[in-house]
Write a protein that holds these residues in place. Structure first.
Motif, PDB file in Angstrom:
ATOM      1  N   LEU A   1       0.799  -1.229   0.000  1.00 40.26           N
ATOM      2  CA  LEU A   1       0.000   0.000   0.000  1.00 40.26           C
ATOM      3  C   LEU A   1       0.830   1.276   0.000  1.00 40.26           C
ATOM      4  CD1 LEU A   1      -2.679  -1.126   2.610  1.00 40.26           C
ATOM      5  CD2 LEU A   1      -2.829  -1.222   0.115  1.00 40.26           C
ATOM      6  N   GLY A   2       2.120   1.179   0.155  1.00 39.41           N
ATOM      7  CA  GLY A   2       2.981   2.350   0.249  1.00 39.41           C
ATOM      8  C   GLY A   2       3.118   2.790   1.684  1.00 39.41           C
ATOM      9  N   GLN A   3       2.125   3.500   2.180  1.00 43.41           N
ATOM     10  CA  GLN A   3       2.092   3.958   3.568  1.00 43.41           C
ATOM     11  C   GLN A   3       0.733   3.607   4.171  1.00 43.41           C
ATOM     12  OE1 GLN A   3       4.515   6.078   5.394  1.00 43.41           O
ATOM     13  NE2 GLN A   3       5.783   5.135   3.830  1.00 43.41           N
ATOM     14  N   VAL A   4       0.742   3.288   5.454  1.00 41.70           N
ATOM     15  CA  VAL A   4      -0.509   3.095   6.188  1.00 41.70           C
ATOM     16  C   VAL A   4      -0.393   3.827   7.512  1.00 41.70           C
ATOM     17  CG1 VAL A   4      -1.163   0.891   5.144  1.00 41.70           C
ATOM     18  CG2 VAL A   4       0.228   0.897   7.207  1.00 41.70           C
ATOM     19  N   SER A   5      -1.509   4.372   7.961  1.00 40.39           N
ATOM     20  CA  SER A   5      -1.547   5.046   9.256  1.00 40.39           C
ATOM     21  C   SER A   5      -2.018   4.058  10.321  1.00 40.39           C
ATOM     22  CB  SER A   5      -2.496   6.244   9.213  1.00 40.39           C
ATOM     23  OG  SER A   5      -3.833   5.804   9.047  1.00 40.39           O
ATOM     24  N   LEU A   6      -1.745   4.387  11.571  1.00 37.33           N
ATOM     25  CA  LEU A   6      -2.285   3.579  12.657  1.00 37.33           C
ATOM     26  C   LEU A   6      -3.806   3.581  12.572  1.00 37.33           C
ATOM     27  CD1 LEU A   6      -2.146   1.878  15.203  1.00 37.33           C
ATOM     28  CD2 LEU A   6      -1.960   4.013  16.524  1.00 37.33           C
ATOM     29  N   ARG A   7      -4.400   4.696  12.199  1.00 35.34           N
ATOM     30  CA  ARG A   7      -5.858   4.782  12.051  1.00 35.34           C
ATOM     31  C   ARG A   7      -6.344   3.716  11.066  1.00 35.34           C
ATOM     32  NH1 ARG A   7      -5.865   9.489  10.905  1.00 35.34           N
ATOM     33  NH2 ARG A   7      -6.736  10.454  12.777  1.00 35.34           N
ATOM     34  N   TRP A   8      -5.688   3.598   9.922  1.00 28.55           N
ATOM     35  CA  TRP A   8      -6.073   2.611   8.912  1.00 28.55           C
ATOM     36  C   TRP A   8      -5.900   1.196   9.461  1.00 28.55           C
ATOM     37  CZ3 TRP A   8      -4.423  -1.619   6.336  1.00 28.55           C
ATOM     38  CH2 TRP A   8      -5.158  -1.999   5.209  1.00 28.55           C
ATOM     39  N   ILE A   9      -4.811   0.957  10.189  1.00 33.51           N
ATOM     40  CA  ILE A   9      -4.580  -0.373  10.772  1.00 33.51           C
ATOM     41  C   ILE A   9      -5.704  -0.717  11.746  1.00 33.51           C
ATOM     42  CG2 ILE A   9      -3.065  -1.723  12.283  1.00 33.51           C
ATOM     43  CD1 ILE A   9      -0.681  -0.268  10.902  1.00 33.51           C
ATOM     44  N   TYR A  10      -6.094   0.229  12.582  1.00 38.62           N
ATOM     45  CA  TYR A  10      -7.210  -0.021  13.510  1.00 38.62           C
ATOM     46  C   TYR A  10      -8.486  -0.388  12.743  1.00 38.62           C
ATOM     47  CZ  TYR A  10      -5.259   1.435  18.061  1.00 38.62           C
ATOM     48  OH  TYR A  10      -4.563   1.520  19.237  1.00 38.62           O
ATOM     49  N   VAL A  11      -8.830   0.388  11.746  1.00 38.06           N
ATOM     50  CA  VAL A  11     -10.055   0.109  10.996  1.00 38.06           C
ATOM     51  C   VAL A  11      -9.959  -1.248  10.308  1.00 38.06           C
ATOM     52  CG1 VAL A  11     -11.516   0.861   9.068  1.00 38.06           C
ATOM     53  CG2 VAL A  11     -10.684   2.541  10.723  1.00 38.06           C
ATOM     54  N   HIS A  12      -8.820  -1.539   9.716  1.00 36.95           N
ATOM     55  CA  HIS A  12      -8.632  -2.840   9.068  1.00 36.95           C
ATOM     56  C   HIS A  12      -8.760  -3.977  10.080  1.00 36.95           C
ATOM     57  CE1 HIS A  12      -7.219  -6.039   6.559  1.00 36.95           C
ATOM     58  NE2 HIS A  12      -6.255  -6.299   7.411  1.00 36.95           N
ATOM     59  N   MET A  13      -8.165  -3.814  11.252  1.00 39.52           N
ATOM     60  CA  MET A  13      -8.220  -4.876  12.259  1.00 39.52           C
ATOM     61  C   MET A  13      -9.632  -5.043  12.830  1.00 39.52           C
ATOM     62  SD  MET A  13      -5.426  -6.502  12.395  1.00 39.52           S
ATOM     63  CE  MET A  13      -5.787  -7.409  13.896  1.00 39.52           C
ATOM     64  N   ILE A  14     -10.376  -3.957  12.951  1.00 42.80           N
ATOM     65  CA  ILE A  14     -11.781  -4.075  13.372  1.00 42.80           C
ATOM     66  C   ILE A  14     -12.541  -4.885  12.332  1.00 42.80           C
ATOM     67  CG2 ILE A  14     -13.941  -2.807  13.739  1.00 42.80           C
ATOM     68  CD1 ILE A  14     -12.086  -0.500  14.875  1.00 42.80           C
ATOM     69  N   GLU A  15     -12.352  -4.553  11.069  1.00 40.53           N
ATOM     70  CA  GLU A  15     -13.032  -5.270   9.980  1.00 40.53           C
ATOM     71  C   GLU A  15     -12.638  -6.742   9.976  1.00 40.53           C
ATOM     72  OE1 GLU A  15     -12.801  -7.372   6.323  1.00 40.53           O
ATOM     73  OE2 GLU A  15     -11.049  -6.275   7.028  1.00 40.53           O
ATOM     74  N   GLU A  16     -11.372  -7.023  10.049  1.00 42.60           N
ATOM     75  CA  GLU A  16     -10.868  -8.401  10.014  1.00 42.60           C
ATOM     76  C   GLU A  16     -11.394  -9.217  11.196  1.00 42.60           C
ATOM     77  OE1 GLU A  16      -7.994 -11.499   8.655  1.00 42.60           O
ATOM     78  OE2 GLU A  16      -8.627  -9.645   7.688  1.00 42.60           O
TER      79      GLU A  16
END
Length: 170
Positions: free
Chosen positions: A132-147
């Protein structure tokens, strides 16, 4: 005034800041995963109830690997192998020696490690991620909630097929 004990983690932060809300939702679904395998036998945790190889034990093991991948590897920059990520099966393979108690303990340990790592970053902090190039902690949180929520739904169905247990946290 103390919080109403009937409220769930997500309800307790209904007026919280963004980070409190993200952390509460992720922890809520982490708890649901553990609740879905609570009281299940090792044999039932391994039993395939759908045409794929998805099992209750496999879900817990997979989510352990995912926690280690996103928080222990991507966020810290450590190689996946050093962070304990299962790069061969993405965590889905349940070894004969795996017990549901051990898998849950490993999952809870990985979640605690994830919380500790995340606490060193702001939501806006970004890290390199090859795909993805760069990811924010915010994006990681949202992704982990979804997963985690997606697999909690799978676990809910598998648990109901196993012994009829249903419910938000059972």
């Amino acid at each position: 005034m103390s919080p109403d004990p009937k409220r769930t983690r997500d309800e307790l932060v209904s007026a919280g800041n963004e980070r409190q809300v993200l952390e509460a939702f992720l922890d809520l679904y982490r708890d649901i995963i553990v609740g879905k395998v609570n009281g299940i036998s090792d044999a039932d945790a391994r039993r395939r109830r759908v045409s794929s190889s998805t099992t209750l034990a496999g879900i817990v093991k997979h989510l352990t690997s995912v926690e280690r991948e996103w928080f222990g590897s991507v966020l810290t920059g450590r190689p996946a192998s050093e962070a304990g990520v299962d790069v061969t099966t993405d965590g889905w393979h349940v070894a004969p020696s795996d017990t549901i108690d051990n898998l849950v303990a490993e999952y809870q340990h990985a979640c605690a490690d994830s919380r500790q790592v995340a606490s060193r970053f702001t939501l806006d902090d970004t890290v390199a991620m090859p795909r993805l190039g760069q990811v924010s902690l915010r994006w990681i949180y949202v992704h982990m909630i979804e997963e985690t929520a997606r697999h909690a739904g799978h676990a809910d169905i598998l648990r109901e097929q196993t012994d009829g247990t249903t419910g938000f946290d059972a």
